[in-house]
Design a protein around this motif. Structure first.
Motif, PDB file in Angstrom:
ATOM      1  N   HIS A   1       8.722  49.678  45.882  1.00  0.00           N
ATOM      2  CA  HIS A   1       8.966  49.300  47.207  1.00  0.00           C
ATOM      3  C   HIS A   1       9.269  47.567  47.245  1.00  0.00           C
ATOM      4  CE1 HIS A   1       8.322  53.184  49.131  1.00  0.00           C
ATOM      5  NE2 HIS A   1       7.254  53.092  48.587  1.00  0.00           N
ATOM      6  N   ILE A   2       9.578  47.132  45.999  1.00  0.00           N
ATOM      7  CA  ILE A   2      10.140  45.580  45.924  1.00  0.00           C
ATOM      8  C   ILE A   2      11.598  45.886  45.518  1.00  0.00           C
ATOM      9  CG2 ILE A   2       7.524  44.668  45.542  1.00  0.00           C
ATOM     10  CD1 ILE A   2       8.518  44.750  42.594  1.00  0.00           C
ATOM     11  N   LYS A   3      12.300  44.966  45.722  1.00  0.00           N
ATOM     12  CA  LYS A   3      13.835  44.878  45.310  1.00  0.00           C
ATOM     13  C   LYS A   3      13.702  44.508  43.945  1.00  0.00           C
ATOM     14  CE  LYS A   3      15.410  46.618  49.148  1.00  0.00           C
ATOM     15  NZ  LYS A   3      15.943  47.839  49.377  1.00  0.00           N
ATOM     16  N   GLU A   4      14.624  45.083  43.201  1.00  0.00           N
ATOM     17  CA  GLU A   4      14.959  44.542  41.658  1.00  0.00           C
ATOM     18  C   GLU A   4      16.235  43.802  41.826  1.00  0.00           C
ATOM     19  OE1 GLU A   4      16.513  43.792  38.417  1.00  0.00           O
ATOM     20  OE2 GLU A   4      17.516  45.482  38.928  1.00  0.00           O
ATOM     21  N   PRO A   5      16.083  42.409  41.540  1.00  0.00           N
ATOM     22  CA  PRO A   5      17.196  41.522  41.937  1.00  0.00           C
ATOM     23  C   PRO A   5      18.472  41.561  41.507  1.00  0.00           C
ATOM     24  CG  PRO A   5      15.627  40.484  40.362  1.00  0.00           C
ATOM     25  CD  PRO A   5      14.901  41.808  40.888  1.00  0.00           C
ATOM     26  N   SER A   6      18.857  42.332  40.056  1.00  0.00           N
ATOM     27  CA  SER A   6      19.967  42.626  39.768  1.00  0.00           C
ATOM     28  C   SER A   6      20.701  43.725  40.243  1.00  0.00           C
ATOM     29  CB  SER A   6      19.861  42.877  38.137  1.00  0.00           C
ATOM     30  OG  SER A   6      18.927  44.006  37.798  1.00  0.00           O
TER      31      SER A   6
END
Length: 380
Positions: free
Chosen positions: A99-104
């Protein structure tokens, strides 16, 4: 006191702590779930009634905040924390979404791709109903991976994890949120270095692969003989060009890593006979191994039958047989290995005799000299 009393007292303690209005004032990321109210106490533990082992639930808030998983909420990994005391917590599944965004990609991060690669490798125990034999022998994620602590900011020229304070100061010029910037670049610098030193990695692998009984259950040979080789000596003395287990079993050229490592019997394995010369040459590796390695050169054995020269040679050779190593019959050895065992044995015998005569002769000489000195003193 009844057997269940410690368990009841533990849960009662947790309930009282959770109902308290006191909030932990520690230098950590926001504890949205208030888990630290109870889990910050070192005594939070209970005795498992089934196994008789103590289970510790203490979490150091400061250390956890500085760890790789320090920004992830507990409920993302520990499913079933809805009630106190926690009586329905499910086993942690590393393939869950964090539930954390993977930046790429801007998608929720998950270790699922790594878990998928693991299923291709030799360390995957299988799934019901297709479990392999002795599934308890196969490593769990937490046995190889620990929630590592980010190292403090240091100079990159030292080749230690971290980043130069001057570089961090320049980054803060555009990214003023110091906490976010420091953590992001700690993560970046952490990933730019090896997760484990060669010695740590070898010790980790040998924890299982040097166990003769465990390896016998899976039809494999124990590899404790690796510590009788020059490769191990280079690792032991921190040679920057020393190869570890991954250098040979999962080199970059073969697009493999420790998760999807293949059996040496697989024709696609880096250690298959046809691939060994390229593996020994290591043209794409970080370290420079044996450029121009030939097929004959690559046919040598790395994991030889152990001879016991990693600790006390005399004690270990005496505890085993005089010529062969433990669990190895003499007729199973090749003529070359048998000759090596004989040479090691006679070297041991000659060395023992040499030490005995040298030390014994020196002691006899000193005693005679002392006697002569006493006689001269009496005459003068």
């Amino acid at each position: 006191m009844k057997p269940k009393a410690p368990l009841i007292l533990c849960f009662l303690f947790a309930f009282l702590c959770s109902s308290s209005l006191v909030v932990a004032s520690v230098n950590t990321s926001p504890d949205e779930e208030n888990c630290a109210i109870c889990h910050r106490y070192p005594g939070l533990a209970y005795i498992d009634q089934k196994t008789g082992k103590m289970r510790l639930f203490y979490v150091n808030p400061k250390l956890y905040a500085q760890s790789v998983h320090g920004e992830i909420l507990c409920r993302y990994c520990h499913i079933g924390l809805d009630v106190i005391p926690h009586n329905n917590v499910k086993k942690v599944n590393c393939a869950n979404k964090c539930h954390i965004k993977e930046p790429s990609t801007n998608k929720e991060f998950s270790h699922e791709p790594i878990c998928a690669r693991l299923k291709e490798g030799v360390h995957w125990p299988g799934e019901p109903p297709n479990l392999k034999k002795y599934p308890e022998d196969y490593p769990k994620c937490s046995e190889c991976h620990v929630n590592q602590i980010y190292k403090p900011v240091v100079d990159l020229r030292t080749l230690k994890p971290g980043i130069n304070p001057e570089v961090l100061r320049r980054c803060l010029g555009c990214h003023p949120q110091e906490k976010w910037t420091k953590r992001f670049y700690q993560h970046f610098a952490h990933r730019m270095h090896r997760a484990k030193t060669p010695k740590e990695l070898v010790d980790l692998c040998l924890a299982c692969h040097a166990d003769a009984n465990m390896m016998a259950r899976h039809g494999l040979e124990p590899v404790s003989g690796y510590k009788d080789t020059f490769h191990w000596k280079a690792v032991l003395y921190n040679d920057p060009n020393a190869p570890d287990c991954i250098s040979c079993h999962a080199p970059p050229r073969f697009k493999r890593d420790i998760h999807n490592m293949l059996s040496v019997k697989d024709p696609n394995s880096p250690l298959a006979p046809a691939n060994r010369p390229l593996t020994c040459a290591s043209p794409d590796g970080i370290i420079q191994c044996h450029p121009g390695a030939t097929e004959k050169f690559a046919s040598g054995k790395i994991h030889k039958v152990p001879i016991g020269l990693t600790g006390d040679p005399l004690k270990e050779l005496k505890a085993k047989s005089k010529i062969t190593a433990s669990d190895v019959k003499e007729e199973e050895l090749s003529p070359q290995e048998l000759m090596q065992r004989k040479i090691y044995y006679w070297v041991k015998v000659l060395y023992t005799l040499l030490i005995t005569f040298v030390i014994g002769g020196m002691m006899l000489h000193q005693m005679m000299d002392f006697y002569r000195t006493i006689r001269r003193k009496d005459h003068h």
